[in-house]
Design an enzyme around this catalytic site. Structure first.
Site, PDB file in Angstrom:
ATOM      1  CB  ILE A 156      -0.988  -0.027   1.189  1.00 20.81           C
ATOM      2  CG1 ILE A 156      -1.943  -1.223   1.031  1.00 20.81           C
ATOM      3  CG2 ILE A 156      -1.782   1.279   1.264  1.00 20.81           C
ATOM      4  CD1 ILE A 156      -2.846  -1.494   2.217  1.00 20.81           C
ATOM      5  NE  ARG A 227      -5.671  -3.411  11.410  1.00 20.86           N
ATOM      6  CZ  ARG A 227      -6.154  -3.496  10.166  1.00 20.86           C
ATOM      7  NH1 ARG A 227      -6.359  -2.409   9.459  1.00 20.86           N
ATOM      8  NH2 ARG A 227      -6.456  -4.665   9.644  1.00 20.86           N
ATOM      9  CD  GLU A 256     -10.826   1.021  13.424  1.00 23.72           C
ATOM     10  OE1 GLU A 256     -11.447   0.123  12.838  1.00 23.72           O
ATOM     11  OE2 GLU A 256      -9.814   1.559  12.960  1.00 23.72           O
ATOM     12  CG  HIS A 275     -11.132   0.430   9.246  1.00 24.15           C
ATOM     13  ND1 HIS A 275     -10.536  -0.233  10.299  1.00 24.15           N
ATOM     14  CD2 HIS A 275     -10.496  -0.010   8.135  1.00 24.15           C
ATOM     15  CE1 HIS A 275      -9.580  -1.037   9.831  1.00 24.15           C
ATOM     16  NE2 HIS A 275      -9.557  -0.916   8.506  1.00 24.15           N
TER      17      HIS A 275
HETATM   18  C1  DGY Z   1      -7.451  -4.554   6.036  1.00 22.38           C
HETATM   19  O1  DGY Z   1      -7.546  -5.165   4.981  1.00 22.38           O
HETATM   20  O2  DGY Z   1      -6.564  -4.782   6.858  1.00 22.38           O
HETATM   21  C2  DGY Z   1      -8.491  -3.532   6.314  1.00 22.38           C
HETATM   22  O3  DGY Z   1      -8.021  -2.591   7.209  1.00 22.38           O
HETATM   23  C3  DGY Z   1      -9.730  -4.205   6.846  1.00 22.38           C
HETATM   24  O4  DGY Z   1      -9.399  -4.976   7.930  1.00 22.38           O
END
Ligand code: DGY
Length: 311
Positions: A156, A227, A256, A275
């Protein structure tokens, strides 16, 4: 045929494929089962399909003696005690890759929204406060040419870096690519935007805290789509209040969901999303496909296509 418990209804047709082969129970509510109910419903299951809102802890794993596989719906799996699962020979899988672009897009949406104070500007229109065009109103930060610090250059983080190139941003990172890696301290000192993409581990818990926030520029904006517990939220609240940093945009929080009366929400220049990083229909359907492929493989005695532990 094995018994599988799935903690939420999922988009797409993947669960139909699971149900064609195994006995499947799907938790029908909008809210997830509470931990005690999850533990009770997991007893007797050979396969579990869980997600970020389901704590799959050592006590659940110990109580579920027939458990063979945990397929977590998400790339992150910090909600699963992988060590406890591994000790009992239980395979654990995740759903990487298929949500990379969706999450990188959301990261950029948050970055741009925070830079241009978009939520505040939109709110003035709804409040009837758009009374004229003002040279001094809603002035934001320029993204083009700014420096983006990426903490964690995994899938990511790299997708965010690619997007940043389109904005002519200067990218710094703490990843392991030889040559271009810099320390967290240096990244925080030099970045206009800091975006978090590391997993939550004991090492990254509260990585962003009073000390590290103080290293950031007073004009800097923090983005977290990783996170919540990577950021010490009370310290962030104070940093926003004191002007230690200019703003923050979070897609993840601790806890959360974040209660509507949480003190963080009264901090200035703050955006909080619920989220939704992976929240495109296509990404969530592909996540379901991968989670089901993981379960089907493990219940057939094979390694999961995306297995995170060695058993
Ligand atoms: C992930 O894919 O880790 C997203 O945050 C959903 O849990």
């Amino acid at each position: 045929m094995a018994y599988c418990f799935v903690t939420r209804q999922l988009p797409g047709t993947a669960l139909e494929r699971l149900a064609a082969v195994h006995e499947v129970d799907i938790w029908p509510e909008r809210l997830p089962p509470d931990p005690a109910t999850l533990r009770k419903l997991s007893v007797g299951a050979a396969g579990l399909l869980t997600m970020v809102s389901d704590p799959v802890d050592a006590s659940l794993i110990a109580a579920s003696s027939g458990l063979e596989a945990i397929a977590n719906y998400g790339v992150g799996y910090d909600n699963v005690d992988v060590e406890a699962a591994t000790e009992r020979g239980i395979r654990v899988g995740n759903t990487p890759d298929v949500l990379t672009d969706a999450t990188a897009d959301l990261t950029f949406a948050l970055l741009l929204a925070a830079a241009r104070k978009l939520p505040q500007a939109i709110a003035t229109v709804r409040a009837g406060d758009w009374i004229t065009w003002e040279p001094m109103a809603h002035l934001g930060a320029e993204v083009q040419g700014a420096t983006l610090g990426i903490v964690g250059l995994g899938r990511i983080g790299q997708a965010v870096a690619r997007r940043a190139q389109g904005f002519d941003m200067n990218v710094l990172h703490t990843g392991s690519r030889s040559g271009s890696r810099i320390s967290l301290e240096s990244l925080l000192q030099r970045s206009d935007f800091v975006s978090l993409h590391c997993p939550l581990t004991p090492e990254t818990f509260h990585l962003i805290n009073e000390r590290t926030l103080a290293l950031m520029r007073p004009t800097a904006i923090l983005i977290n789509t990783a996170r919540g517990p990577i950021v010490d939220q009370p310290a962030l609240r104070t940093a926003l209040e004191n002007g230690t940093i200019a703003g923050a945009a979070l897609d993840v929080t601790d806890p959360e969901p974040l209660p509507a009366n949480d003190p963080l929400l009264s901090g200035p220049n703050l955006i909080v999303a619920p989220h939704i990083g992976s929240g495109t229909r296509a990404a969530r359907e592909r996540m379901a496909d991968l989670a089901v492929e993981n379960l089907l493989a493990a219940l057939a005695g094979r390694r999961m296509p995306h297995q995170v532990n060695e058993v």
